[in-house]
Design an enzyme around this catalytic site. Structure first.
Site, PDB file in Angstrom:
ATOM      1  N   LYS B 183       0.829  -1.335   0.029  1.00  0.00           N
ATOM      2  CA  LYS B 183      -0.049  -0.180   0.043  1.00  0.00           C
ATOM      3  C   LYS B 183       0.979   1.106   0.114  1.00  0.00           C
ATOM      4  O   LYS B 183       1.517   1.531   0.677  1.00  0.00           O
ATOM      5  CB  LYS B 183      -0.832   0.252   1.142  1.00  0.00           C
ATOM      6  CG  LYS B 183      -1.969   1.305   1.028  1.00  0.00           C
ATOM      7  CD  LYS B 183      -2.647   1.555   2.184  1.00  0.00           C
ATOM      8  CE  LYS B 183      -1.901   2.662   3.110  1.00  0.00           C
ATOM      9  NZ  LYS B 183      -2.039   3.974   2.683  1.00  0.00           N
ATOM     10  N   GLU B 257      10.372   0.684   9.896  1.00  0.00           N
ATOM     11  CA  GLU B 257      11.187   1.707   9.868  1.00  0.00           C
ATOM     12  C   GLU B 257      10.602   2.957  10.234  1.00  0.00           C
ATOM     13  O   GLU B 257       9.887   3.173   9.394  1.00  0.00           O
ATOM     14  CB  GLU B 257      11.935   1.663   8.554  1.00  0.00           C
ATOM     15  CG  GLU B 257      13.060   1.958   8.348  1.00  0.00           C
ATOM     16  CD  GLU B 257      13.127   3.716   8.045  1.00  0.00           C
ATOM     17  OE1 GLU B 257      13.215   4.435   8.953  1.00  0.00           O
ATOM     18  OE2 GLU B 257      13.210   3.940   6.920  1.00  0.00           O
ATOM     19  N   CYS B 291      13.123  10.438   7.466  1.00  0.00           N
ATOM     20  CA  CYS B 291      13.218  10.173   8.873  1.00  0.00           C
ATOM     21  C   CYS B 291      14.495  10.013   9.436  1.00  0.00           C
ATOM     22  O   CYS B 291      14.899  10.091  10.681  1.00  0.00           O
ATOM     23  CB  CYS B 291      12.796   8.251   8.818  1.00  0.00           C
ATOM     24  SG  CYS B 291      13.583   7.543   7.545  1.00  0.00           S
ATOM     25  N   GLU B 388      10.029  14.566  16.271  1.00  0.00           N
ATOM     26  CA  GLU B 388      10.421  14.751  14.963  1.00  0.00           C
ATOM     27  C   GLU B 388       9.375  15.547  14.234  1.00  0.00           C
ATOM     28  O   GLU B 388       8.026  15.404  14.275  1.00  0.00           O
ATOM     29  CB  GLU B 388       9.981  13.278  14.323  1.00  0.00           C
ATOM     30  CG  GLU B 388      10.628  13.133  12.778  1.00  0.00           C
ATOM     31  CD  GLU B 388      10.369  11.872  12.425  1.00  0.00           C
ATOM     32  OE1 GLU B 388       9.147  11.116  12.715  1.00  0.00           O
ATOM     33  OE2 GLU B 388      11.044  11.483  11.450  1.00  0.00           O
TER      34      GLU B 388
END
Lengths: 313, 476, 323
Positions: B183, B257, B291, B388
Site C-alpha cells: 500500500k 522503519e 526519517c 520529529e
C-alpha cells in the site's frame, strides 16, 4: 578555525606554518560532491545570454607556446579586441596572456583597445630558477607594459615544507610588479590535495597576491571544478577576515561554454555575486572563446553555427 | 552584476497521467469494491493529478488471496535464477522509464526534480538490480543452507520517498520468493501505480505484486489481515507501535522503519565547508521529509559563533520553488496536513522562547510551502529538540566535550541516524562507536546505497533494509 | 541437597525419611543431628550482590515430587525496576569490553561451573526429577554451552557484519552491537540448560540481562548466579529475579528502558507481553518450540547465531575515502 583569526603581523616560518596548518581541512569527497551538485545547475535563455557575455569579458586569451611568434600574438590580440567581427555587440576579452618576450608585441597590438596584457613570469611554468632571475623576468615584463603578471609559486619549496620561502618569493615578486596586478599560480595539479590548495591559496593572499590562479596549463589536472571551488572558498574567507577581495583565475582545461558557465555558477554560489566581474574572476583559455561565440550565436539566432564561421587564431 | 538563473523547468510531457487509477490485483487493474476514489494532488500548486481507488477489506482479501496463490503456485516454486531475471528486467525498465518516473514523483510528492532524477530513481533501479542478483544465491547469505520464503508480505510505505520505499520493500521480498501486497501512501500513490504497469510490462506473473491504494484504513486492514506472513512498515513511530501491537501473538514477522531525531555532531576540527554542506543536506534534503534527517545540529560551542553565520549564509543560497525547475533545491511540503504539523511544532519553539531564523525567500502563493528554518538557543528539553518535525526545520544545540556531544545525541527515544564531523579519525571512531543509531554518517550525510543496511535502534524501529541484512526479514 | 532437605524445618514431616530418624523421633525423645547442616538462603542476584527481595517476601520451592526444597525470594515490582537500572548501569562497561575479554569471562563461567558439577546435578535431580545420569548430562551440556558462547564473543561480528561495497567513494561498514538491556524469561521447564541457552547468548553479545528464573524451579538459577559472581562477570551484567512471571513480567515488558525481551518462559503470557512491549518498540523474541520441552529440548550443541541476532542491532558507518 584560525583562518578567521587575524593573521599575525610579522611573518615568521612558525607563524606561517601555524596559520596555514590551522586552517580547517577540506574533505575531498565532500568538495567534489558540492562541485558536482553545482554543476547540475541549469542556465537557460536570458541567464545564459548574460552569462556568456560575462564569460567572454573574463577570458584571459592565452598563448603560451614555444612556437609563439609576433604574428601569432598580433592575431590573438586582434581577436581579443574584436572577438566576432560579424557581431560588434560581443564584449572584448579581459586580457591577452603571453610569455614575457611577447609583451611588447601584445602591448603594441592592443593599444587603445582597453584589453589588458598579462605576462607569465618567474621562469614559467616550472619556476625552477634563482629568485634574481625570476625578479628580472618580472621587471622586464612590467617594463614592457604588462599590466598583469602571472607568477608561479615554488611548488618544490611548498611541498618540502619551506612555506616561508614561497611566501617571501611572492612578496618579492609583488614588489617587482609595482603597479601591475599579481596573479599567483598555485599549480594545483602538483599540490595534489585540496588541503594544500587551501593552504597555498591563503599563503598567496597573505603574501599580497591580487589573484590566485589554478594552473599553468602545462600540468594535468589543471582547473578542475573542485579546485576552483576550494579557491573560491579561500577568497571568500580571506575577504571575511581582512576585507580585501582577491580574484580567482582557473586556467587550463576550460574549453566549452558549459565548462565556463559551471565556473560562473561556482563563483556566484561560493564567493558570491561580488566576484562576478573581470576584476575578480578570469578564465585562462584559448579555445574556449570560440565556443562561447558559437553558443552566443545559437542563442541569438536559434540555429547551430559551425566552427568555420569563427576565426581560428 | 547579479547572476540570476532563468527558469529551467523539466518537461511534464514525459508523463501521461490517466484520470483514474484502479487497484492492481492479480495482474490486473480492477476497481475497488467500494467504488470509492481519492484525489492525489500536486502539492506544489494544489492541482488535481488523478483519482485513485480506495481499497477496503474485501479488496485486501482479494489481493492477499491472489498473492498467496501466486506464491504457492508460481513464485515460491520458481528457481532463484528465474526470479532474479524478472527483477533484473524490472530494474532495466525502471532505468528506461526513469525520467518519466522522476517527473511523476516530483509532481505527486513535491520534491525537487534534481532529487528524483539524481537520487530517488537511480537508487530505485539500483535496489532492484542489487536484489535481483541475490535471488539465486540465498544459500550463501548466511541464513542457513536452504532459506525459505515466508509467504505473503504486507507492506505499507510512506510518502517521502514513494518509489524508493517501494523498491526497498518489494525488491528483497521478491528476490527471496515472497509475494507482496503493497500500500503506497495516500498522498503519493502514482509512481506505485506506474510500477504496477512496469510489472505487467515485465510479464511478472499475476499476483506476485499487488498494489492497493487508499488511506490509513486500507493500511490497517492490510497489516491486520490474518492471511499474511510478514508485515513491513515504514512510517511514523505512532503507527509503528499500533502495528507491533496488532501482530503480537501471531506468527507474522515484522520489520519497522520509523521516525528519528538524528543528531549531526560538528566538532571544532571539522572540515568546515563540508560540514556546513552536510548540515544543510542533513536537514533540507527532501524538505526534511526524511526519517533519518539530521534535525538536531550539535555544534561544539567553541566554533558555534563562526559556524552558524556560515550555515546561514549557505542556507540563503538555497533555491525554493517550482519542484520541476532543475535549479530548485527546496520543493513543496507534501500535504496540507504535513504543513500544518510542521507549522504547529515549529510554533512551539516561539512559545518556548527559541530564536527562529529563515532566509528571505518568497513562498509561492499556491501549494504547501515552508521556508528553511533554523532554531537557535535550543535546549534538550524543548519540544523541537525531542519531537520529529519531518520538515525543513533545524534545531541547533551546542556541546563542550565529546562526552557531552554523545550524551546529547543519544538522549532521545529514537535511534535511526547520526552524523559526525571531525578530521580526527580516532575521534570519529570513538564517537561512532558510542552513538546509539543504526546509521552513522561521518563527514557525509544522507547517503544511501542498496548494499548498505538501513534501520534504527530503539523507537526508530527494528530490522534492517538493504544489503545482505535486508534479506533476513523475508527468509524463514 | 540431601542435607538441606533433611535439615529443613517445616518440610520435615513430608520429607523423605532417609534414615527413618524422623519417624522414630515422634515416639522417642527429641534428638538433633550430630552436626546441623548450614542451609543456604536463596536470594536474588542484583548488581553483583545477593539481596533479599526488598519486599521481604519469599515463596516455597518444591521438588518435582512436591517436597519443599527451600524458600526463594519473591521478587517485587521494585526489585524488577532496580534490576533494570542495575543492568543499564552495567551496560556501558560490559559492552565496552573487548570481545576477547568477554570470551575469557564466559569461559571462566564454564570453568567455575564445572567445579560445581555435582551441586548443579543435585539441583536438577531435585527440581526436575531427573536421574543422576540425566542430570549429569544436562549439567555437562550447560557447561559446554558457556564454552560455546565464550567462543562466539569475538566471532559473531565477523559473521554478521562486514563491509558493504557501496557505489561511491565511501568506506561503509556494518557491525552488530548489543541492543542494551535484555529481559530474559528463562524457560520454565529447563531451569539450567534452558536458562544457560537463553542467557549466555545475551551476554556473550555484550548485552546486560535481567533474568526472571523458572518460577517453579528457580534454585539452579540462583546457583548459577553464584557461579557468575565468582567468575569475573561484572556486577549488574546479569541480574536474577526469582518470583512470579505474571507479577514481574508486565512491568518489565512495559519498562521503557528495556531494549528487548526473550519470552521463552512466558507461556500464555507471551502475547500480552509482546503487546505491552510494542508501546516502546521493545524488541521481542517469541517463545520457540523448545520453550516448554524441558532440558532435553535445549541439547542442540550448535544453535548458531539464532539466539544472538535478535539482541543485536546493526550499525552502519559511512566515511568518505579521499586524500
Amino acid at each position: 578555525m584560525s583562518h578567521t583569526a587575524t593573521a599575525p603581523e610579522a611573518t615568521t616560518e612558525h607563524a606561517l606554518r601555524a596559520f596555514l596548518h590551522g586552517l580547517p581541512g577540506v574533505d575531498e569527497v565532500g568538495a567534489r560532491a558540492r562541485a558536482q551538485d553545482l554543476s547540475t545547475r541549469s542556465i537557460k535563455t536570458t541567464a545564459k545570454a548574460a552569462a556568456i557575455d560575462l564569460a567572454i569579458s573574463m577570458v584571459d586569451l592565452t598563448t603560451l607556446e614555444g612556437a609563439d611568434t609576433p604574428g601569432k600574438v598580433r592575431s590573438l590580440c586582434a581577436k581579443a579586441a574584436l572577438p566576432d567581427p560579424a557581431d560588434r555587440s560581443v564584449p572584448k576579452v579581459g586580457a591577452v596572456c603571453v610569455y614575457p618576450d611577447m609583451v611588447a608585441t601584445a602591448v603594441e597590438a592592443l593599444r587603445g583597445t582597453g584589453v589588458g596584457v598579462a605576462s607569465v613570469a618567474t621562469a614559467f611554468p616550472a619556476g625552477r630558477a634563482p629568485l634574481e632571475v625570476k625578479l628580472a623576468d618580472t621587471r622586464r615584463a612590467v617594463a614592457d607594459g604588462a599590466g598583469e603578471i602571472d607568477m608561479v609559486i615554488d611548488r618544490g619549496a611548498f611541498l618540502s615544507g619551506d612555506l616561508l620561502k614561497v611566501h617571501e618569493e611572492i612578496v618579492a615578486v609583488k614588489e617587482a610588479c609595482g603597479a601591475a596586478h599579481l596573479k599567483v599560480i598555485l599549480e594545483t595539479g602538483e599540490l595534489v590535495t585540496y588541503d594544500n590548495v587551501r593552504r597555498a591559496s591563503h599563503l598567496a593572499m597573505r603574501a599580497g597576491g591580487d589573484f590566485i590562479k589554478t594552473s599553468t596549463g602545462k600540468v594535468s589536472p589543471a582547473a578542475t571544478l573542485p579546485v576552483t571551488l576550494v579557491m573560491l572558498e579561500a577568497v571568500r574567507d580571506h575577504h571575511a577576515t581582512t576585507g580585501r577581495r582577491v580574484g580567482v583565475k582557473p586556467a587550463g582545461g576550460i574549453r566549452t561554454t558549459k565548462d565556463a558557465l559551471r565556473n560562473l555558477v561556482l563563483v556566484n554560489e561560493i564567493a558570491g555575486p561580488e566576484w562576478l566581474t573581470p576584476d575578480l574572476f578570469r578564465i585562462g583559455a584559448s579555445s574556449l572563446l570560440n565556443d562561447l561565440l558559437m553558443q552566443r550565436t545559437r542563442l541569438s539566432t536559434g540555429t547551430y553555427p559551425g566552427p568555420d564561421y569563427y576565426t581560428q587564431d | 552584476m547579479i547572476f540570476e538563473y532563468a527558469p529551467a523547468p523539466e518537461s511534464r510531457s514525459v508523463v501521461s497521467l490517466r484520470e483514474t487509477y484502479d487497484l492492481f490485483v492479480d495482474g490486473e487493474f480492477t476497481p475497488a469494491s467500494s467504488g470509492e476514489y481519492l484525489t492525489s494532488l500536486n502539492p506544489a500548486d494544489e492541482e488535481k493529478l488523478a483519482q485513485v481507488a480506495v481499497a477496503g477489506e474485501a479488496d485486501v482479501d482479494r489481493a492477499v488471496a491472489a498473492a498467496r496463490r501466486a506464491q504457492e503456485t508460481v513464485w515460491g516454486r520458481m528457481s532463484g535464477a528465474e526470479r532474479g531475471k524478472y527483477l533484473f528486467r524490472i530494474a532495466r525498465i525502471i532505468q528506461e522509464r526513469s525520467r518519466e518516473l522522476a517527473v511523476l514523483e516530483t509532481l505527486d510528492n513535491g520534491k525537487p526534480i534534481k532529487e528524483t532524477r539524481d537520487v530517488d530513481l537511480p537508487l530505485v533501479a539500483a535496489h532492484f538490480f542489487y536484489y535481483a542478483g541475490w535471488a539465486d544465491k540465498l544459500a550463501h547469505a548466511g541464513f542457513g543452507p536452504d532459506p525459505r520464503p515466508l509467504g505473503v508480505a504486507a507492506q505499507v510505505i510512506p510518502w517521502n520517498f514513494p518509489l524508493l520505499m517501494l523498491a526497498w520493500k518489494i525488491a528483497p521480498a521478491l528476490a527471496t520468493g515472497n509475494t507482496v501486497v503493497l500500500k503506497p501512501a495516500e498522498t503519493t500513490p502514482l509512481t506505485a501505480l506506474v510500477f504496477a504497469e512496469i510489472c505487467q510490462e515485465a510479464d511478472l506473473p499475476p499476483g506476485v505484486v499487488n498494489i492497493l491504494t487508499g488511506a490509513g484504513e486500507t493500511g490497517r486492514a492490510l497489516v491486520e489481515h490474518p492471511g499474511t506472513d510478514k508485515v513491513a512498515f515504514t512510517g511514523s513511530t505512532e503507527v509503528g507501535r499500533r502495528i507491533a501491537r496488532a501482530v503480537a501473538g501471531t506468527d507474522k514477522r515484522l520489520t519497522l522503519e520509523l521516525g528519528g531525531k538524528g543528531a549531526n555532531i560538528v566538532y571544532d576540527d571539522a572540515a568546515i565547508d563540508q560540514a556546513v554542506e552536510g548540515v544543510v543536506t542533513g536537514i533540507f534534503f527532501n524538505q526534511g521529509h526524511v526519517c533519518c534527517a539530521g534535525s538536531r545540529l550539535l555544534v561544539q560551542e567553541s566554533i558555534a559563533a563562526e559556524f552558524l553565520p556560515r550555515l546561514r549564509a549557505r542556507i540563503e543560497k538555497l533555491r525554493l520553488g517550482d519542484p520541476l525547475d532543475k535549479n530548485t533545491d527546496i520543493g513543496a511540503i507534501n500535504s496540507a496536513a504535513q504543513l500544518e504539523r510542521v507549522r504547529a511544532l515549529t510554533d512551539t519553539a516561539d512559545e518556548e522562547g527559541v530564536e527562529r531564523w529563515s532566509p528571505a525567500c518568497d513562498l509561492p502563493e499556491r501549494g504547501y510551502w515552508f521556508a528553511p528554518t533554523v532554531l537557535t538557543g535550543v535546549g534538550q528539553s524543548h519540544r523541537v529538540a525531542r519531537e520529529e518535525i519531518f520538515g525543513p526545520v533545524l534545531s541547533v544545540l551546542t556541546f563542550r566535550t565529546p562526552e557531552e556531544a554523545v550524551a546529547k545525541a543519544n538522549n532521545t527515544a529514537y535511534g535511526l541516524s547520526a552524523g559526525v564531523w571531525t578530521e580526527k579519525g580516532s575521534r570519529m571512531l570513538w564517537t561512532a562507536e558510542r552513538l546509539r543509531a543504526g546509521v552513522i554518517w561521518s563527514n557525509t550525510f544522507n547517503k544511501f546505497d542498496p548494499t548498505s543496511p538501513f534501520g534504527g535502534y530503539k523507537e526508530s524501529g527494528y530490522g534492517r533494509e538493504g544489503g545482505r541484512h535486508g534479506l533476513e526479514a523475508y527468509l524463514g | 541437597m540431601a542435607e538441606r532437605r533433611e535439615s529443613k524445618k517445616k518440610g520435615a514431616a513430608k520429607g523423605p525419611a532417609r534414615d527413618g530418624a524422623t519417624t522414630e523421633a515422634r515416639s522417642a525423645a527429641p534428638t538433633a543431628p550430630a552436626r546441623l547442616a548450614v542451609k543456604k538462603t536463596y536470594k536474588l542476584y542484583l548488581g553483583g550482590a545477593f539481596p533479599r527481595s526488598e519486599s521481604g517476601r519469599s515463596y516455597p520451592v518444591t521438588s518435582a515430587d512436591g517436597t519443599h526444597l527451600a524458600n526463594a525470594s519473591l521478587a517485587s515490582r521494585k526489585d524488577a525496576r532496580d534490576s533494570v537500572a542495575l543492568a543499564r548501569k552495567a551496560f556501558g562497561g560490559w559492552s565496552g569490553r573487548t570481545a576477547y575479554n568477554r570470551g575469557q569471562i564466559l569461559y571462566r563461567v564454564a570453568e567455575v561451573m564445572e567445579g560445581r558439577h555435582g551441586q548443579f546435578a543435585d539441583q536438577l535431580v531435585a527440581a526436575r526429577g531427573l536421574t543422576r545420569a540425566e542430570a549429569d548430562r544436562i549439567v555437562s551440556a550447560a557447561v559446554d554451552r558457556w564454552v560455546y558462547y565464550a567462543g562466539w564473543t569475538d566471532k559473531f561480528a565477523q559473521v554478521i557484519g562486514g563491509s558493504n561495497p557501496v557505489s561511491g567513494p565511501y568506506y561503509n561498514h556494518s557491525a552488530p552491537e548489543p541492543t542494551g538491556v535484555v529481559v530474559v524469561f528463562a524457560p520454565q521447564t529447563a531451569p539450567l540448560l534452558g536458562l544457560t541457552s537463553v542467557l549466555a547468548p545475551v551476554i556473550a553479545t555484550g548485552n546486560t540481562a535481567v533474568v526472571v528464573a523458572s518460577e517453579a524451579a528457580p534454585l539452579p538459577a540462583v546457583d548459577l548466579a553464584e557461579v557468575l559472581a565468582t567468575s569475573d562477570v561484572p556486577g549488574g551484567v546479569v541480574n536474577l529475579l526469582t518470583g512470579g512471571v505474571g507479577e514481574l513480567g508486565p512491568h518489565l515488558a512495559a519498562h521503557a528502558d528495556v531494549n528487548a525481551l526473550d519470552l521463552a518462559g512466558t507461556g500464555d503470557l507471551a502475547t500480552g507481553f509482546e503487546e505491552t512491549a510494542a508501546t516502546t518498540l521493545t524488541r521481542v523474541l517469541r517463545p520457540g518450540p523448545e520453550a516448554d520441552g524441558g532440558e532435553d529440548a535445549w541439547l542442540d550443541t550448535d544453535p548458531g547465531t539464532t539466539r544472538m541476532t535478535p539482541f543485536l542491532e546493526t550499525k552502519t558507518v559511512w566515511h568518505p575515502v579521499g586524500v
